[in-house]
Write a protein that holds these residues in place. Sequence first.
Motif, PDB file in Angstrom:
ATOM      1  N   GLU A   1      30.317-167.416 -99.360  1.00 40.89           N
ATOM      2  CA  GLU A   1      31.308-167.404-100.436  1.00 40.89           C
ATOM      3  C   GLU A   1      30.643-167.131-101.788  1.00 40.89           C
ATOM      4  O   GLU A   1      31.167-166.371-102.616  1.00 40.89           O
ATOM      5  CB  GLU A   1      32.056-168.738-100.477  1.00 40.89           C
ATOM      6  N   ALA A   2      29.484-167.743-102.012  1.00 41.10           N
ATOM      7  CA  ALA A   2      28.754-167.514-103.261  1.00 41.10           C
ATOM      8  C   ALA A   2      28.272-166.065-103.358  1.00 41.10           C
ATOM      9  O   ALA A   2      28.297-165.460-104.431  1.00 41.10           O
ATOM     10  CB  ALA A   2      27.569-168.475-103.349  1.00 41.10           C
ATOM     11  N   ALA A   3      27.847-165.508-102.212  1.00 47.52           N
ATOM     12  CA  ALA A   3      27.386-164.120-102.191  1.00 47.52           C
ATOM     13  C   ALA A   3      28.528-163.155-102.482  1.00 47.52           C
ATOM     14  O   ALA A   3      28.351-162.161-103.199  1.00 47.52           O
ATOM     15  CB  ALA A   3      26.759-163.805-100.837  1.00 47.52           C
ATOM     16  N   VAL A   4      29.695-163.437-101.930  1.00 46.44           N
ATOM     17  CA  VAL A   4      30.873-162.597-102.195  1.00 46.44           C
ATOM     18  C   VAL A   4      31.238-162.653-103.671  1.00 46.44           C
ATOM     19  O   VAL A   4      31.513-161.622-104.304  1.00 46.44           O
ATOM     20  CB  VAL A   4      32.071-163.032-101.320  1.00 46.44           C
ATOM     21  N   GLN A   5      31.240-163.847-104.232  1.00 51.33           N
ATOM     22  CA  GLN A   5      31.560-164.003-105.649  1.00 51.33           C
ATOM     23  C   GLN A   5      30.556-163.252-106.518  1.00 51.33           C
ATOM     24  O   GLN A   5      30.929-162.586-107.493  1.00 51.33           O
ATOM     25  CB  GLN A   5      31.573-165.483-106.018  1.00 51.33           C
TER      26      GLN A   5
ATOM     27  N   GLU B   1      26.802-154.893-117.988  1.00 50.99           N
ATOM     28  CA  GLU B   1      25.625-155.745-117.849  1.00 50.99           C
ATOM     29  C   GLU B   1      24.641-155.141-116.852  1.00 50.99           C
ATOM     30  O   GLU B   1      25.037-154.641-115.800  1.00 50.99           O
ATOM     31  CB  GLU B   1      26.036-157.148-117.377  1.00 50.99           C
ATOM     32  N   TYR B   2      23.371-155.193-117.197  1.00 59.97           N
ATOM     33  CA  TYR B   2      22.320-154.732-116.276  1.00 59.97           C
ATOM     34  C   TYR B   2      21.919-155.883-115.356  1.00 59.97           C
ATOM     35  O   TYR B   2      21.548-156.959-115.819  1.00 59.97           O
ATOM     36  CB  TYR B   2      21.108-154.246-117.065  1.00 59.97           C
ATOM     37  N   GLU B   3      22.023-155.644-114.055  1.00 60.04           N
ATOM     38  CA  GLU B   3      21.686-156.683-113.083  1.00 60.04           C
ATOM     39  C   GLU B   3      21.205-156.037-111.788  1.00 60.04           C
ATOM     40  O   GLU B   3      21.612-154.922-111.442  1.00 60.04           O
ATOM     41  CB  GLU B   3      22.893-157.573-112.801  1.00 60.04           C
ATOM     42  N   ASN B   4      20.338-156.730-111.084  1.00 64.28           N
ATOM     43  CA  ASN B   4      19.866-156.324-109.765  1.00 64.28           C
ATOM     44  C   ASN B   4      20.168-157.437-108.766  1.00 64.28           C
ATOM     45  O   ASN B   4      20.206-158.609-109.129  1.00 64.28           O
ATOM     46  CB  ASN B   4      18.355-156.053-109.780  1.00 64.28           C
TER      47      ASN B   4
ATOM     48  N   THR C   1      11.569-161.562-108.051  1.00 63.45           N
ATOM     49  CA  THR C   1      12.014-162.933-108.347  1.00 63.45           C
ATOM     50  C   THR C   1      12.351-163.132-109.820  1.00 63.45           C
ATOM     51  O   THR C   1      13.104-164.048-110.170  1.00 63.45           O
ATOM     52  CB  THR C   1      10.937-163.949-107.927  1.00 63.45           C
ATOM     53  N   SER C   2      11.831-162.255-110.693  1.00 65.34           N
ATOM     54  CA  SER C   2      12.090-162.394-112.132  1.00 65.34           C
ATOM     55  C   SER C   2      13.309-161.594-112.593  1.00 65.34           C
ATOM     56  O   SER C   2      14.021-162.015-113.505  1.00 65.34           O
ATOM     57  CB  SER C   2      10.875-161.948-112.952  1.00 65.34           C
ATOM     58  N   HIS C   3      13.564-160.447-111.960  1.00 63.31           N
ATOM     59  CA  HIS C   3      14.572-159.524-112.472  1.00 63.31           C
ATOM     60  C   HIS C   3      15.717-159.247-111.504  1.00 63.31           C
ATOM     61  O   HIS C   3      16.534-158.363-111.766  1.00 63.31           O
ATOM     62  CB  HIS C   3      13.909-158.200-112.875  1.00 63.31           C
ATOM     63  N   PHE C   4      15.776-159.967-110.404  1.00 64.40           N
ATOM     64  CA  PHE C   4      16.867-159.828-109.450  1.00 64.40           C
ATOM     65  C   PHE C   4      17.596-161.155-109.308  1.00 64.40           C
ATOM     66  O   PHE C   4      16.978-162.226-109.369  1.00 64.40           O
ATOM     67  CB  PHE C   4      16.343-159.419-108.068  1.00 64.40           C
ATOM     68  N   ALA C   5      18.911-161.079-109.096  1.00 68.13           N
ATOM     69  CA  ALA C   5      19.658-162.270-108.715  1.00 68.13           C
ATOM     70  C   ALA C   5      19.440-162.487-107.224  1.00 68.13           C
ATOM     71  O   ALA C   5      19.790-161.627-106.408  1.00 68.13           O
ATOM     72  CB  ALA C   5      21.140-162.071-109.010  1.00 68.13           C
ATOM     73  N   LEU C   6      18.830-163.611-106.851  1.00 68.76           N
ATOM     74  CA  LEU C   6      18.482-163.882-105.460  1.00 68.76           C
ATOM     75  C   LEU C   6      19.651-164.561-104.762  1.00 68.76           C
ATOM     76  O   LEU C   6      20.235-165.517-105.283  1.00 68.76           O
ATOM     77  CB  LEU C   6      17.247-164.772-105.387  1.00 68.76           C
ATOM     78  N   CYS C   7      19.978-164.073-103.585  1.00 69.30           N
ATOM     79  CA  CYS C   7      21.122-164.618-102.851  1.00 69.30           C
ATOM     80  C   CYS C   7      20.755-164.753-101.376  1.00 69.30           C
ATOM     81  O   CYS C   7      20.514-163.750-100.692  1.00 69.30           O
ATOM     82  CB  CYS C   7      22.323-163.700-103.015  1.00 69.30           C
ATOM     83  N   LYS C   8      20.701-165.996-100.891  1.00 68.29           N
ATOM     84  CA  LYS C   8      20.305-166.265 -99.510  1.00 68.29           C
ATOM     85  C   LYS C   8      21.537-166.403 -98.616  1.00 68.29           C
ATOM     86  O   LYS C   8      22.502-167.090 -98.960  1.00 68.29           O
ATOM     87  CB  LYS C   8      19.471-167.543 -99.445  1.00 68.29           C
ATOM     88  N   LEU C   9      21.488-165.743 -97.465  1.00 67.22           N
ATOM     89  CA  LEU C   9      22.564-165.827 -96.478  1.00 67.22           C
ATOM     90  C   LEU C   9      21.993-166.360 -95.172  1.00 67.22           C
ATOM     91  O   LEU C   9      20.909-165.948 -94.739  1.00 67.22           O
ATOM     92  CB  LEU C   9      23.195-164.450 -96.246  1.00 67.22           C
ATOM     93  N   THR C  10      22.717-167.264 -94.551  1.00 64.68           N
ATOM     94  CA  THR C  10      22.249-167.872 -93.308  1.00 64.68           C
ATOM     95  C   THR C  10      23.403-167.945 -92.308  1.00 64.68           C
ATOM     96  O   THR C  10      24.562-167.747 -92.653  1.00 64.68           O
ATOM     97  CB  THR C  10      21.722-169.294 -93.562  1.00 64.68           C
ATOM     98  N   GLY C  11      23.045-168.222 -91.065  1.00 61.33           N
ATOM     99  CA  GLY C  11      24.064-168.378 -90.032  1.00 61.33           C
ATOM    100  C   GLY C  11      23.715-167.598 -88.785  1.00 61.33           C
ATOM    101  O   GLY C  11      22.642-167.004 -88.660  1.00 61.33           O
ATOM    102  N   ALA C  12      24.654-167.597 -87.856  1.00 61.96           N
ATOM    103  CA  ALA C  12      24.471-166.866 -86.611  1.00 61.96           C
ATOM    104  C   ALA C  12      24.643-165.369 -86.860  1.00 61.96           C
ATOM    105  O   ALA C  12      25.233-164.946 -87.853  1.00 61.96           O
ATOM    106  CB  ALA C  12      25.484-167.348 -85.570  1.00 61.96           C
TER     107      ALA C  12
END
Length: 326
Positions: free
Chosen positions: A162-166, A178-181, A304-315
Motif C-alpha cells: 500500500e505504501a509503495a502504491v501511494q 519535483e525531481y525524484e528517483n 541510498t542518498s538520492h532515491f526513495a527506497l521502497c521495500k516489498l515483501t511477501g509470497a
Amino acid sequence: MALSNSQYEAIIKEYERTRYSNHILTENRREEVYRTIPGFQELAESISFLSVDSARRMLEGDELAQKSLHDKLQEIVSRQRKLLTQYGFSADYLKPVCNCADCGDTGYIILDNGTREKCHCFRQQEIRLLYAQSHIQDMIERENFSTLSYQYYQGDDLRRFEAAVQLSRKFVQNFNDEYENLFFYGTVGTGKSFLSGCIAGELLQQGHSVIYFSAAGLFDMLARYSFDAKSKELLYDLCEDLYGCDLLIIDDLGTETTNGFITSQLFSCLNERYLRRKATLISTNLTLEELRDRYSDRIFSRITSHFALCKLTGADIRILKKRLAK
C-alpha cells in the motif's frame, strides 16, 4: 542512434493514418450534431457568410469591421456551446480530434525561433523502434493502476505494498514539478516490476519519454557498443538517450554478471542523470546489504542518498496466481 529510412517512413505513415482517422471522426461528429440539433448547421454556415461580409467591409475602409466580426463570432461560438450542452454533447465536442495536442499529430513542433523539432510523441516512437521497447508496451496494457489488486498481500506485506502504491502515485502526480528517483527492492514476485509498469504507463500517456531496460539487456547493449570500434557513434547516441529521457527504468538490477565495466557504466548513468535532474527507477531482488557488497560504495551511496527506497515483501504473486488458476 539514428532511425533508418524505412523506420522514419513507418513513423510518418503512422502519423498520416492517425490524422486521417481523426479527421473522419471529427466529420462524423459534425454530421451527428447537424442531425441532432435543429438549426446548428445553419448557425455554423453563417460564420463563412460573416467572414466574407467582413472582408468586403474592410476593403471598403470600414475600420470597425474586424471588431464587429470578432464580436459576432464570439456570440456564435457561445450559442454553439450552449446548444451542444443542451443536447447532451460536451461543449468542445466539435473540436478537431488529435492524439497529441502539442504537434497536432504531425510529429513536429515549431519553436519560437521558427525551427522545427521532433515532438515528444515522435521521440517515444523512436525509442520504441530503436530499443525494442515492445516489452514495456505489452506489460502496461496488462498491468497498470486500473488492474492493481491488493488481494495477494496480508499483514506487513500488505502495508508495504500500500505504501509503495501511494509512493508510485505521488511520483507520477508530482513528476513535472519535483525531481525524484525510486528504488524498489525486496523478494521475488512482490510487485516491483508491476509498479514500474504502472508508472511508465501513466507517464507515457502524459507524453513523457520513457526508456525501459532489464539490467542484463542494458549492460549487454552498452558492452557491445563500447567494445566495437565501429559503434562509437551508436554508443554516443545510446548514452544521450539514456541520460536524457524523462524516465529511465532499470528492471531486475543484479541479474546481470557484475564486473568493473558494468559498475562503471551504472555509476556514469546514475551520476549523469542526477546532474541533468532526470528521474530514474530501479527495481531489484537484492537486499540493501547485497547491493552494497555487489557494487561500489559510490553507487550504494548515490542510490541510498538520492532515491526513495521502497521495500516489498511477501509470497511470489506469479506462483500464487498459477495455484489459484489450477
